[in-house]
Design a protein around this motif. Structure first.
Motif, PDB file in Angstrom:
ATOM      1  N   ASP A  70      42.864  33.984  31.995  1.00 24.57           N
ATOM      2  CA  ASP A  70      43.140  34.628  30.717  1.00 24.57           C
ATOM      3  C   ASP A  70      41.911  34.667  29.814  1.00 24.57           C
ATOM      4  O   ASP A  70      41.672  35.642  29.117  1.00 24.57           O
ATOM      5  CB  ASP A  70      44.275  33.904  29.983  1.00 24.57           C
ATOM      6  N   GLY A  71      41.127  33.577  29.801  1.00 27.65           N
ATOM      7  CA  GLY A  71      40.094  33.440  28.779  1.00 27.65           C
ATOM      8  C   GLY A  71      38.699  33.852  29.179  1.00 27.65           C
ATOM      9  O   GLY A  71      37.887  34.200  28.319  1.00 27.65           O
ATOM     10  N   LEU A  72      38.360  33.811  30.477  1.00 29.94           N
ATOM     11  CA  LEU A  72      37.000  34.104  30.920  1.00 29.94           C
ATOM     12  C   LEU A  72      36.910  35.504  31.513  1.00 29.94           C
ATOM     13  O   LEU A  72      37.888  36.042  32.011  1.00 29.94           O
ATOM     14  CB  LEU A  72      36.551  33.069  31.965  1.00 29.94           C
ATOM     15  N   ARG A  73      35.717  36.060  31.460  1.00 29.58           N
ATOM     16  CA  ARG A  73      35.494  37.411  31.973  1.00 29.58           C
ATOM     17  C   ARG A  73      34.349  37.403  32.973  1.00 29.58           C
ATOM     18  O   ARG A  73      33.425  36.580  32.884  1.00 29.58           O
ATOM     19  CB  ARG A  73      35.158  38.380  30.837  1.00 29.58           C
ATOM     20  N   VAL A  74      34.396  38.337  33.925  1.00 30.10           N
ATOM     21  CA  VAL A  74      33.286  38.575  34.844  1.00 30.10           C
ATOM     22  C   VAL A  74      32.386  39.628  34.205  1.00 30.10           C
ATOM     23  O   VAL A  74      32.857  40.716  33.876  1.00 30.10           O
ATOM     24  CB  VAL A  74      33.797  39.063  36.215  1.00 30.10           C
ATOM     25  N   PRO A  75      31.111  39.326  33.990  1.00 28.16           N
ATOM     26  CA  PRO A  75      30.229  40.277  33.301  1.00 28.16           C
ATOM     27  C   PRO A  75      30.173  41.630  34.004  1.00 28.16           C
ATOM     28  O   PRO A  75      30.110  41.714  35.236  1.00 28.16           O
ATOM     29  CB  PRO A  75      28.860  39.578  33.351  1.00 28.16           C
ATOM     30  N   GLY A  76      30.195  42.688  33.184  1.00 29.38           N
ATOM     31  CA  GLY A  76      30.000  44.040  33.701  1.00 29.38           C
ATOM     32  C   GLY A  76      31.253  44.745  34.175  1.00 29.38           C
ATOM     33  O   GLY A  76      31.191  45.904  34.565  1.00 29.38           O
ATOM     34  N   LEU A  77      32.400  44.066  34.170  1.00 30.64           N
ATOM     35  CA  LEU A  77      33.646  44.672  34.633  1.00 30.64           C
ATOM     36  C   LEU A  77      34.753  44.410  33.625  1.00 30.64           C
ATOM     37  O   LEU A  77      34.683  43.434  32.861  1.00 30.64           O
ATOM     38  CB  LEU A  77      34.045  44.095  36.002  1.00 30.64           C
ATOM     39  N   PRO A  78      35.801  45.244  33.619  1.00 29.36           N
ATOM     40  CA  PRO A  78      36.955  44.945  32.766  1.00 29.36           C
ATOM     41  C   PRO A  78      37.529  43.570  33.107  1.00 29.36           C
ATOM     42  O   PRO A  78      37.349  43.054  34.223  1.00 29.36           O
ATOM     43  CB  PRO A  78      37.943  46.071  33.094  1.00 29.36           C
ATOM     44  N   HIS A  79      38.239  42.986  32.162  1.00 30.54           N
ATOM     45  CA  HIS A  79      38.678  41.597  32.263  1.00 30.54           C
ATOM     46  C   HIS A  79      39.411  41.300  33.569  1.00 30.54           C
ATOM     47  O   HIS A  79      38.961  40.493  34.398  1.00 30.54           O
ATOM     48  CB  HIS A  79      39.564  41.283  31.059  1.00 30.54           C
ATOM     49  N   ARG A  80      40.566  41.936  33.777  1.00 37.06           N
ATOM     50  CA  ARG A  80      41.382  41.624  34.955  1.00 37.06           C
ATOM     51  C   ARG A  80      40.748  42.172  36.231  1.00 37.06           C
ATOM     52  O   ARG A  80      40.738  41.507  37.270  1.00 37.06           O
ATOM     53  CB  ARG A  80      42.791  42.178  34.788  1.00 37.06           C
ATOM     54  N   THR A  81      40.218  43.371  36.168  1.00 34.38           N
ATOM     55  CA  THR A  81      39.586  43.965  37.350  1.00 34.38           C
ATOM     56  C   THR A  81      38.410  43.120  37.815  1.00 34.38           C
ATOM     57  O   THR A  81      38.171  42.968  39.021  1.00 34.38           O
ATOM     58  CB  THR A  81      39.118  45.394  37.046  1.00 34.38           C
TER      59      THR A  81
END
Length: 407
Positions: A70-81
């Motif tokens: 829920d809280g972290l993101r993969v750089p360069g891509l939309p959150h869930r994708t």
């Protein structure tokens, strides 16, 4: 032609979800369902086969790291994708490594399988969150159908066809086939317009959790955990029983992997209309009675040494189990309605699955020590008791819904 075009227009938005659930069914179907059969055919003891159920452990622990998804993101891509792509790509890489390890120590293979399961389970959490945040309420039933159909199709391949043709394919080709399917099925989600479809209230919903909600879910987690454990004990090891009764590996793979998933596919498509026609409680009650009958027949077949009777009992169990699947998971979605539906779903399904894990691990050892006839006598009694508890919980929820109050 217009009918076909409308059908294509309806199915096209479901393709990313269908494909990712195909990978879920294929990967876990082979690692947790097919590989134990291969090892049992090689003479591995039932107690050791039971320990391989721990390959599924990450599926039952996803609630522990759902907050990170829920809280972290993969750089360069939309959150869930971003999470989906990262986990799926890592799973493909791990499978490529695993494909070269046929002669490696069992502990090393087990570790790689658990790591792959972790990736697939985390991908599933991100995908569930994506559904909650971007799919409208009226379309979620279609996504749920895509989920069950995709998982069934994947299981047909992973625990059915790849096991049925294992003597031809061998270890390396079978696992590389799984890796190739996982890679190809990732492609549709790359074009999914997550940012455009995200509902404006999605972030607010995730931040509104309450301790009262968690307390409410605790009892339901226990009910579901008891049910999942009993269902697994009753029907989850029929493939091992069939193998011990003398059926060849290929036939067991085709029946318990391919045929079972095909029946689940049909039942998933029919369950919605069956629920509307008969109601949830009558349908699950009838289906559970069929499961009890199938378990009794399995015990009788084991006692008589009758593999064909056991095969017929297994097929009956597939049909009746298919009648339970969609209504029970529909109730899980209903119980997950609240301020954090994605995390609640991970808790309801994952924690319940985890609670059932000790029973799943120990069941084959019990069969090896007591024999299959005694095992099925105990399994039928356990399932009947667990189902009655679940049925009561479902009935209370439906009654509360009809009365217009919180269950």
């Amino acid at each position: 032609m217009p009918v076909l075009m409308r059908a294509f227009a309806l199915v096209r938005p479901l393709a990313p979800f269908l494909c990712l659930y195909v990978t879920f069914g294929t990967t876990l179907g082979f690692l947790a369902g097919g590989a134990p059969l291969i090892l049992r055919a090689r003479g591995v003891e039932l107690a050791e086969i039971g320990l391989l159920q721990l390959i599924n452990l990450p599926v039952g622990l996803t609630f522990l790291w759902a907050a990170a998804v829920d809280g972290l993101r993969v750089p360069g891509l939309p959150h869930r994708t971003g999470w989906i792509v990262a986990m799926q790509a890592t799973a493909v890489a791990l499978l490529a490594v695993l494909s070269g390890g046929e002669t490696w120590p069992l502990l090393v293979l087990f570790g790689l399988a658990v790591a792959t399961s972790f990736c697939v389970a985390t991908m599933d959490v991100a995908l569930e969150a994506l559904v909650v945040e971007t799919v409208s309420d009226d379309l979620r039933p279609l996504v749920a159908s895509a989920k069950f159909c995709g998982a069934a199709l994947g299981s047909i391949v992973g625990s059915g066809l790849l096991i049925g043709f294992y003597d031809v394919l061998g270890w390396r080709a079978a696992i590389l086939t799984v890796a190739g399917i996982d890679a190809l099925c990732l492609l549709p989600i790359l074009r999914y317009p997550e940012a455009r479809l995200r509902r404006p209230d999605a972030r607010m919903a995730r931040d509104a959790a309450t301790l009262g909600r968690l307390r409410l879910l605790g009892g339901r987690v226990l009910v579901l955990g008891l049910y999942f454990a009993a269902l697994s004990v009753l029907s989850g090891f029929n493939n091992l029983a069939l193998l011990d009764l003398g059926l060849p590996l290929a036939e067991v793979g085709f029946v318990t992997g391919g045929l079972s998933a095909g029946i689940n596919l049909v039942m998933a498509a029919l369950s919605g209309s069956l629920v509307r026609r008969f109601g949830t409680v009558p349908l699950v009650t009838l289906s559970a009675a069929g499961m009890v009958a199938a378990g009794g027949l399995m015990g009788a077949a084991a006692l008589a040494g009758a593999p064909r009777l056991a095969l017929a009992a297994t097929v009956l169990g597939f049909v009746c189990g298919g009648g339970l699947g969609v209504p029970v998971f529909g109730m899980i979605y209903r119980w997950a309605q609240g301020p954090r539906p994605a995390t609640d779903y991970a808790l309801l399904f994952g924690a319940a699955f985890f609670a059932a894990m000790p029973v799943r691990v120990g069941a084959p050892a019990l069969a090896g020590a007591a024999g299959w006839p005694v095992y099925y006598a105990l399994a039928v009694s356990f399932f009947a008791a667990a189902f009655l508890v679940l049925r009561s919980a479902i009935a209370r929820t439906l009654a509360a819904d009809r009365a217009g109050r919180a269950p």
